[in-house]
Scaffold this motif. Structure first.
Motif, PDB file in Angstrom:
ATOM      1  N   HIS A  77       0.817  -1.220   0.000  1.00 60.14           N
ATOM      2  CA  HIS A  77       0.000   0.000   0.000  1.00 60.14           C
ATOM      3  C   HIS A  77       0.846   1.264   0.000  1.00 60.14           C
ATOM      4  O   HIS A  77       0.340   2.355  -0.289  1.00 60.14           O
ATOM      5  N   LEU A  78       2.125   1.162   0.339  1.00 61.50           N
ATOM      6  CA  LEU A  78       2.971   2.347   0.425  1.00 61.50           C
ATOM      7  C   LEU A  78       3.374   2.848  -0.959  1.00 61.50           C
ATOM      8  O   LEU A  78       3.684   2.060  -1.855  1.00 61.50           O
ATOM      9  N   GLU A  79       3.383   4.161  -1.134  1.00 57.01           N
ATOM     10  CA  GLU A  79       4.027   4.749  -2.300  1.00 57.01           C
ATOM     11  C   GLU A  79       5.529   4.709  -2.039  1.00 57.01           C
ATOM     12  O   GLU A  79       5.998   5.166  -0.992  1.00 57.01           O
ATOM     13  N   VAL A  80       6.300   4.155  -2.966  1.00 58.12           N
ATOM     14  CA  VAL A  80       7.746   4.037  -2.797  1.00 58.12           C
ATOM     15  C   VAL A  80       8.437   5.041  -3.717  1.00 58.12           C
ATOM     16  O   VAL A  80       8.093   5.163  -4.894  1.00 58.12           O
ATOM     17  N   LEU A  81       9.409   5.765  -3.158  1.00 58.13           N
ATOM     18  CA  LEU A  81      10.207   6.710  -3.930  1.00 58.13           C
ATOM     19  C   LEU A  81      11.642   6.204  -4.003  1.00 58.13           C
ATOM     20  O   LEU A  81      12.208   5.771  -2.997  1.00 58.13           O
ATOM     21  N   LEU A  82      12.229   6.258  -5.198  1.00 62.16           N
ATOM     22  CA  LEU A  82      13.646   5.952  -5.399  1.00 62.16           C
ATOM     23  C   LEU A  82      14.329   7.219  -5.902  1.00 62.16           C
ATOM     24  O   LEU A  82      13.764   7.947  -6.726  1.00 62.16           O
ATOM     25  N   GLU A  83      15.556   7.470  -5.432  1.00 60.11           N
ATOM     26  CA  GLU A  83      16.232   8.733  -5.757  1.00 60.11           C
ATOM     27  C   GLU A  83      17.621   8.507  -6.347  1.00 60.11           C
ATOM     28  O   GLU A  83      18.637   8.904  -5.770  1.00 60.11           O
ATOM     29  N   PRO A  84      17.706   7.875  -7.513  1.00 55.07           N
ATOM     30  CA  PRO A  84      19.017   7.664  -8.142  1.00 55.07           C
ATOM     31  C   PRO A  84      19.602   8.969  -8.664  1.00 55.07           C
ATOM     32  O   PRO A  84      18.883   9.872  -9.086  1.00 55.07           O
ATOM     33  N   GLY A  85      20.904   9.059  -8.637  1.00 55.84           N
ATOM     34  CA  GLY A  85      21.599  10.213  -9.206  1.00 55.84           C
ATOM     35  C   GLY A  85      22.746   9.744 -10.083  1.00 55.84           C
ATOM     36  O   GLY A  85      22.654   9.717 -11.308  1.00 55.84           O
ATOM     37  N   ARG A  86      23.840   9.301  -9.443  1.00 56.05           N
ATOM     38  CA  ARG A  86      25.032   8.867 -10.168  1.00 56.05           C
ATOM     39  C   ARG A  86      24.718   7.779 -11.205  1.00 56.05           C
ATOM     40  O   ARG A  86      25.239   7.798 -12.319  1.00 56.05           O
ATOM     41  N   SER A  87      23.856   6.825 -10.835  1.00 60.72           N
ATOM     42  CA  SER A  87      23.586   5.705 -11.737  1.00 60.72           C
ATOM     43  C   SER A  87      22.771   6.123 -12.954  1.00 60.72           C
ATOM     44  O   SER A  87      22.681   5.364 -13.930  1.00 60.72           O
ATOM     45  N   LEU A  88      22.178   7.315 -12.941  1.00 58.04           N
ATOM     46  CA  LEU A  88      21.487   7.831 -14.129  1.00 58.04           C
ATOM     47  C   LEU A  88      22.421   8.598 -15.048  1.00 58.04           C
ATOM     48  O   LEU A  88      22.268   8.550 -16.266  1.00 58.04           O
ATOM     49  N   VAL A  89      23.388   9.328 -14.475  1.00 59.08           N
ATOM     50  CA  VAL A  89      24.168  10.261 -15.305  1.00 59.08           C
ATOM     51  C   VAL A  89      25.674  10.032 -15.275  1.00 59.08           C
ATOM     52  O   VAL A  89      26.394  10.587 -16.106  1.00 59.08           O
ATOM     53  N   GLY A  90      26.170   9.221 -14.344  1.00 59.30           N
ATOM     54  CA  GLY A  90      27.619   9.092 -14.184  1.00 59.30           C
ATOM     55  C   GLY A  90      28.333   8.653 -15.446  1.00 59.30           C
ATOM     56  O   GLY A  90      29.285   9.291 -15.906  1.00 59.30           O
ATOM     57  N   ASN A  91      27.890   7.542 -16.027  1.00 57.85           N
ATOM     58  CA  ASN A  91      28.527   7.037 -17.243  1.00 57.85           C
ATOM     59  C   ASN A  91      27.914   7.626 -18.503  1.00 57.85           C
ATOM     60  O   ASN A  91      28.215   7.176 -19.616  1.00 57.85           O
ATOM     61  N   ALA A  92      27.074   8.653 -18.338  1.00 53.99           N
ATOM     62  CA  ALA A  92      26.501   9.360 -19.493  1.00 53.99           C
ATOM     63  C   ALA A  92      27.275  10.628 -19.801  1.00 53.99           C
ATOM     64  O   ALA A  92      26.862  11.406 -20.667  1.00 53.99           O
ATOM     65  N   GLY A  93      28.402  10.849 -19.118  1.00 58.20           N
ATOM     66  CA  GLY A  93      29.166  12.064 -19.346  1.00 58.20           C
ATOM     67  C   GLY A  93      30.656  11.818 -19.335  1.00 58.20           C
ATOM     68  O   GLY A  93      31.154  10.915 -18.654  1.00 58.20           O
ATOM     69  N   ILE A  94      31.388  12.635 -20.103  1.00 53.93           N
ATOM     70  CA  ILE A  94      32.854  12.594 -20.127  1.00 53.93           C
ATOM     71  C   ILE A  94      33.383  14.025 -20.087  1.00 53.93           C
ATOM     72  O   ILE A  94      32.644  14.982 -20.336  1.00 53.93           O
TER      73      ILE A  94
END
Length: 434
Positions: free
Chosen positions: A281-298
């Protein structure tokens, strides 16, 4: 040391030359100069969809929502792409709140975290109507209640639990141990929830936990999750209803040798545990940061000098610790590669910048075949790269480019020396306070 190359999406090597999606990195440096941050839209979108797919049940109902931790990379173009994909945002400052609102994010998609929120930041967050303020201390809870009273508003809050779980990461980015500054100590959480439930301007809506960053194992998350779910069970017994569970972020990436869990498998593991314990019944929030953009930039940088020393050889480049702080701050590893094949003889170098500090290095003991004037790509620089940059030595921060297929877009102009001191005045130019 031979460079350990991470697995990348959006960046590739073909016939001795490196590309960002459909554009050669050499062309990007010709068009935009160096130092230059380059982001792949494809890589960002792919990582987000990996999370999102795990948040949808087979029947189409949603198990969790993604709130991007924008401290990892807050460029407006990055934020806008994630907003269009359906992401909410995790904020840790009034400045980040302003950025999210600037790109048109729904205030109800914003979670305001951070251990030292000012009164002005709290007031602004309540005024615009954020989804939730994550409370990190008892004094902060009292301050929020007082501010909400003066505004004649009710404040939606979640308490950030410090579960005293070792995330097995660098001590500077560990946030879930009892000697860290973050969150409310586990033994004080129930007492603090009881107090919060009695405050007249407070609406208790959630519970929050974040244990660190660059975590490469699922087990610390499960340890923390079980402790938080135990708390929710006790709160329910006391009649304190929790509407959402914020599990934070912190999943690591491959910088060149790490083996973090697959995003989809990792997300499923956590969400399955929530459901197995009866909290569907709980709304679950996930807060990724590095794993979304880390290897998307150089970060692209030019070799200025090759300096031979008695014990060390130095590859001196035009990027520096002010452009990429992670190696100096954490002794972090980033793979470094020439963007095109050179006829130079391979040699072992410390890759260093021009800043007047011995700590100004980007990579140590790297075997590189380079000549002066060649371009190097510092990989896995999309997270905690530009956002941690400074103007030390009066150095303008790098330009930022986002690549989408065969097109490149300048999403932040390079700073000039004049732009760095345009708001400064000599005493003869300044107006005296009266």
């Amino acid at each position: 040391m031979v460079n350990a190359i991470p697995s990348l999406l959006g960046f590739s090597e073909k016939n001795g030359q490196w590309f960002a999606e459909g554009i050669s990195l050499r062309k990007l440096t010709q068009d935009f100069g160096t130092p230059l941050y380059v982001y792949s839209k494809e890589a960002i979108c792919s990582a987000y969809r990996a999370y999102d797919s795990a948040c949808i049940r087979p029947d189409g109902t949603r198990r969790a929502r993604i709130h991007y931790a924008m401290k990892a990379n807050s460029n407006l173009a990055v934020l806008d792409e994630l907003k269009q994909l359906g992401a909410g945002f995790d904020l840790v400052s009034g400045g980040e709140l302003a950025r999210a609102l600037h790109i048109g994010a729904d205030p109800k998609s914003l979670v305001f975290a951070g251990v030292g929120k000012s009164s002005a930041e709290i007031e602004n967050a309540l005024r615009v109507g954020v989804k939730c303020i994550n409370v990190e201390s008892i004094p902060e809870l009292q301050r929020i209640n007082a501010i909400a009273k003066t505004m004649n508003l009710r404040a939606p809050i979640s308490l950030r639990v410090n579960p005293d779980v070792d995330a097995n990461t660098h001590p500077y980015i560990s946030t879930g141990l009892k000697d860290n500054k973050f969150g409310i100590a586990y033994y004080e959480v129930l007492k603090t929830y009881r107090e919060a439930a009695l405050l007249p301007q407070i609406d208790v809506i959630g519970i929050d936990c974040h244990i660190g960053s660059q975590i490469t194992s699922t087990s610390p998350y499960l340890d923390a999750l079980d402790k938080v779910l135990d708390l929710i069970t006790q709160l329910q017994r006391e009649g304190i209803k929790i509407h959402h569970l914020d599990l934070g972020g912190g999943l690591g990436i491959d910088y060149g040798g790490e083996s973090p869990p697959n995003i989809t498998e990792f997300t499923n593991t956590l969400l399955n545990r929530v459901e197995e314990r009866g909290f569907c019944h709980l709304e679950v929030l996930l807060e990724p940061g590095r794993s979304l953009v880390g290897n998307a930039g150089i970060l692209l940088t030019q070799v200025e000098y090759l300096k031979t020393g008695v014990d060390k050889n130095f590859c001196i480049v035009n990027a520096a610790m002010n452009d990429l702080m992670r190696p100096t701050l954490y002794e972090a590893y980033h793979a470094i590669v020439p963007i095109h094949v050179s006829q130079a003889k391979p040699n072992c170098y410390d890759v260093v910048g021009p800043v007047c500090e011995s700590g100004d290095w980007l990579g140590k003991d790297r075997v590189l075949a380079v000549n002066e004037g060649d371009i190097l790509a510092i990989l896995s620089a999309g997270a905690y790269g530009f956002v941690m940059a400074s103007n030390y030595n009066t150095r303008g921060r790098a330009a930022e480019v986002m690549v989408d297929g065969n097109e490149a877009y300048l999403v932040r102009q390079r700073e000039t020396p004049e732009s760095l001191y345009e708001n400064e005045r000599t005493i003869n130019q300044a107006s005296a306070l009266k």
